[in-house]
Design a protein around this motif. Sequence first.
Motif, PDB file in Angstrom:
ATOM      1  N   ALA A 551       0.824  -1.209   0.000  1.00  0.00           N
ATOM      2  CA  ALA A 551       0.000   0.000   0.000  1.00  0.00           C
ATOM      3  C   ALA A 551       0.857   1.258   0.000  1.00  0.00           C
ATOM      4  CB  ALA A 551      -0.930  -0.020   1.210  1.00  0.00           C
ATOM      5  N   HIS A 552       1.917   1.272   0.806  1.00  0.00           N
ATOM      6  CA  HIS A 552       2.793   2.445   0.836  1.00  0.00           C
ATOM      7  C   HIS A 552       3.512   2.633  -0.485  1.00  0.00           C
ATOM      8  CE1 HIS A 552       2.408   3.971   4.903  1.00  0.00           C
ATOM      9  NE2 HIS A 552       2.384   2.713   5.357  1.00  0.00           N
ATOM     10  N   GLN A 588     -11.017   6.336 -11.495  1.00  0.00           N
ATOM     11  CA  GLN A 588     -10.308   5.071 -11.333  1.00  0.00           C
ATOM     12  C   GLN A 588      -9.151   5.196 -10.352  1.00  0.00           C
ATOM     13  OE1 GLN A 588     -11.428   2.207 -12.509  1.00  0.00           O
ATOM     14  NE2 GLN A 588     -13.145   3.399 -13.377  1.00  0.00           N
ATOM     15  N   GLY A 589      -8.503   6.367 -10.363  1.00  0.00           N
ATOM     16  CA  GLY A 589      -7.430   6.600  -9.386  1.00  0.00           C
ATOM     17  C   GLY A 589      -7.972   6.639  -7.975  1.00  0.00           C
ATOM     18  N   VAL A 596      -6.288   0.864  -1.656  1.00  0.00           N
ATOM     19  CA  VAL A 596      -5.083   0.987  -0.837  1.00  0.00           C
ATOM     20  C   VAL A 596      -5.454   1.265   0.610  1.00  0.00           C
ATOM     21  CG1 VAL A 596      -3.025   2.373  -0.448  1.00  0.00           C
ATOM     22  CG2 VAL A 596      -3.631   1.666  -2.755  1.00  0.00           C
ATOM     23  N   GLU A 597      -6.460   2.098   0.812  1.00  0.00           N
ATOM     24  CA  GLU A 597      -6.890   2.376   2.182  1.00  0.00           C
ATOM     25  C   GLU A 597      -7.426   1.106   2.847  1.00  0.00           C
ATOM     26  OE1 GLU A 597      -9.706   5.492   1.950  1.00  0.00           O
ATOM     27  OE2 GLU A 597      -8.228   7.073   1.592  1.00  0.00           O
ATOM     28  N   PHE A 602      -6.652  -3.230   6.701  1.00  0.00           N
ATOM     29  CA  PHE A 602      -6.429  -4.657   7.004  1.00  0.00           C
ATOM     30  C   PHE A 602      -5.118  -4.866   7.749  1.00  0.00           C
ATOM     31  CE2 PHE A 602      -4.063  -8.383   5.543  1.00  0.00           C
ATOM     32  CZ  PHE A 602      -4.816  -9.358   6.142  1.00  0.00           C
ATOM     33  N   ALA A 603      -4.117  -4.104   7.379  1.00  0.00           N
ATOM     34  CA  ALA A 603      -2.816  -4.251   8.016  1.00  0.00           C
ATOM     35  C   ALA A 603      -2.750  -3.550   9.350  1.00  0.00           C
ATOM     36  CB  ALA A 603      -1.728  -3.712   7.093  1.00  0.00           C
TER      37      ALA A 603
END
Length: 772
Positions: A551-552, A588-589, A596-597, A602-603
Amino acid sequence: MEPDIFQPSSQFQNLRHTICIPEQIPTVICRHSTLYIIAWVIFTLLNPKKLPHRPAQVLHIFLGNRDIRKVLTGVIIATILFLGLSAYLDLRAAGNLGNMAKQQFNDQQMVIARHIKRQVESELLFIRRELDRVCDIIYQGNANISAVQPDLEPTLSRLLEKNVYQIHILDLDDQKTYSFGYPRLWQENNEIEHTFDHLMTGLKGTRIFFSKPIHESGGMLIHMARQVKDTRKILTIKLDITRFFGRFLDDVRSGSTGYAWVIDSNGIFVYHPYTRFIGKSAFTAREKRDPGMALHSINFIQRNQMLAGHTGTGSYTAGWHRGFTGKIEKLIAYCPIIISDMPAGTWSVAVVAPVSEIDGYIRQTAFWRFLLHAVIIFAVVVSGTVLLFREIRWTNRLEDKVAKRTQDLQRSEEKYRSVVESAEDFIFTIDQDGRFQSMNSFTASFFGGRPEDFIHRSIDQVLNKEASQKHLKMLDLVFRHQKSVRDEFTLQAGEHELWVSANFMPIRNESCRVESVLCIARDITTEKNLERQLINTEKLASLGTLAAGVAHEINNPLGVILGFTDLLVRKTAKGSQAYQDLKTIERQGMHCKQIVENLLRFARFGEGNSACSDINDAIREVVNIVRHTLEMETIALNIDLDDTIPLVRGDSRELQQVFLNLINNACAAMKQGGTLTIQSEYVPEENRAMVKIQDTGHGIKKKYIDRIFEPFFTTKPEGEGTGLGLSVTYGIVSKYGGLIDCKSTPVSSENHGGTEHGTLFKIKMPVFKKEM
């Protein structure tokens, strides 16, 4: 020469000389002296340290006891009966033993006869090969006898050593005769004697011709002839067949005095140790020597068996044997000897020995066997008497020990039975056919009955099909490999499923053969659930770390894309096609940014919000959003909310996302419509608020149930799901210390179309506390 199996060994002869058997039993041995001997032996064995010094005292002790006297009298009577029966059986067996001994003796004579046959045929084969070699040398020397004489001398010398005493080479073209003999010199004669005419008429090609035996000077002679290939030269030899056989038969001994003799195909003796028989007919020579002797047996054997080329054994009566005269019965073994194939000639060799040699050994053996048998019976009777008295002496002591051991065994059995009955484990035994032999109370109550209700019942009548097949497989392994087997499997108890760890151990009988199997199984459902949760936690922790990194890495280029897109949007006219394309890129971005969020959530990237929220309000807001969708999908909605639930830990927006993800999954599972049930309640024992979301969809297969919270894992068709919904839900619930559990019953042929299938999610959130 074969050994004589009926010759007594030196040890037996020594035994015969050292053991003297009186001719009659003295009549002075009275009943009391016999009793005294037996009593002395028994008392010595029973009380070796208290042996009385006076024989009269021993006799008084035993004769004074009426019971002992009865026993001793019975022993004596039994001994006499056994000895009498043994003597009778020995007499009955003597005839059979004699026949067996004669047959065995004849079998040994047959071995000797066949050995003679092999030797004679081997020597005759050697002579034939030597004759062939001589003819080959002559042929290779262009039939020039004078030129090949040095080459012929070694081979002809070997023939002279085989009782060949005249060798002639006949040259029919030059009418010359070349002779070779002692003292191993060549002689040449310019004519061919007429005595060779019968040889030349019998020759056919290059095969060796044998003449009939000729009686000369106390012996039998035969001529052998062979024609040299492609020439008119003939090789002839004269063989002294009597001396030839004498080399093999002179030293033959069957037993002590047995011998061997040979007759030709016409019944003429060509060899016999009684030389007057040689050259005479075997059917008339005996009659002339012993007139009046009945010779039907030997004549039948010679005419119908030996001259016919048969092999066999038998017996006959003769009037002579190595200097002994009179009526003598002999045993005979005979077999054919192939002498020639041109003309075909089969002679017969016989090995004979008198029956008297065997009868003497049989009588000696029978006497010593009877004596030894009597001694053994006497020893057995005395030993039995001793054991009887010892048994009387020890019976009470053994009975006391047995009673004490029985009590100890009963107490031990009761102790172990109480241990087995009190154990909260599955303990039972099964035989090889899969039937219960025993069962403890815990196992019986688990299956809903008493232990006696399940004894002798088949295992497939108690367990479900999958579990019974697993048990039968374990039983087969134990009986096949004769050792314990351990495994883990599931048991069905009503609607509940248990995990058990079972150990199948063989139970052996007295002969160490496995006759049944003991099974001890323990409930490990809790351990399995903890293990599964730990595995899922480890998987999610690893994947969360990976997701955070991904994600980062995506956020940086994604921010640049969205930034430049925003700049281009500002510089582009709103109604143009370029403007619409840029807005598509921006949407779409933003969608990628949302993914990603979700990954970051989740993490567990960052600290969770410690704010409180009303879980019922979160449910109502989500329901208002999806109500129209549910109506469009013909899904009935049942809501039952408990208004007494206190505030829970967690952000309201994130809890709404949890409920929304679960409702969307439920709608996706009910394509053909169904019922969605949402319930909330307070669980005071755990101080948690519980939300149940249940659908009547197609359910989740059992093999997928452990993977539903894994990121990117989905059972939906391609394009309908990303596999992040449940993983994000799990991450949100876990972040606030909550628990989520799933139970599902997939659609099958048994419940298809009913209401038993579907999926149930339970979410338990901790109650909010100010000090936290």
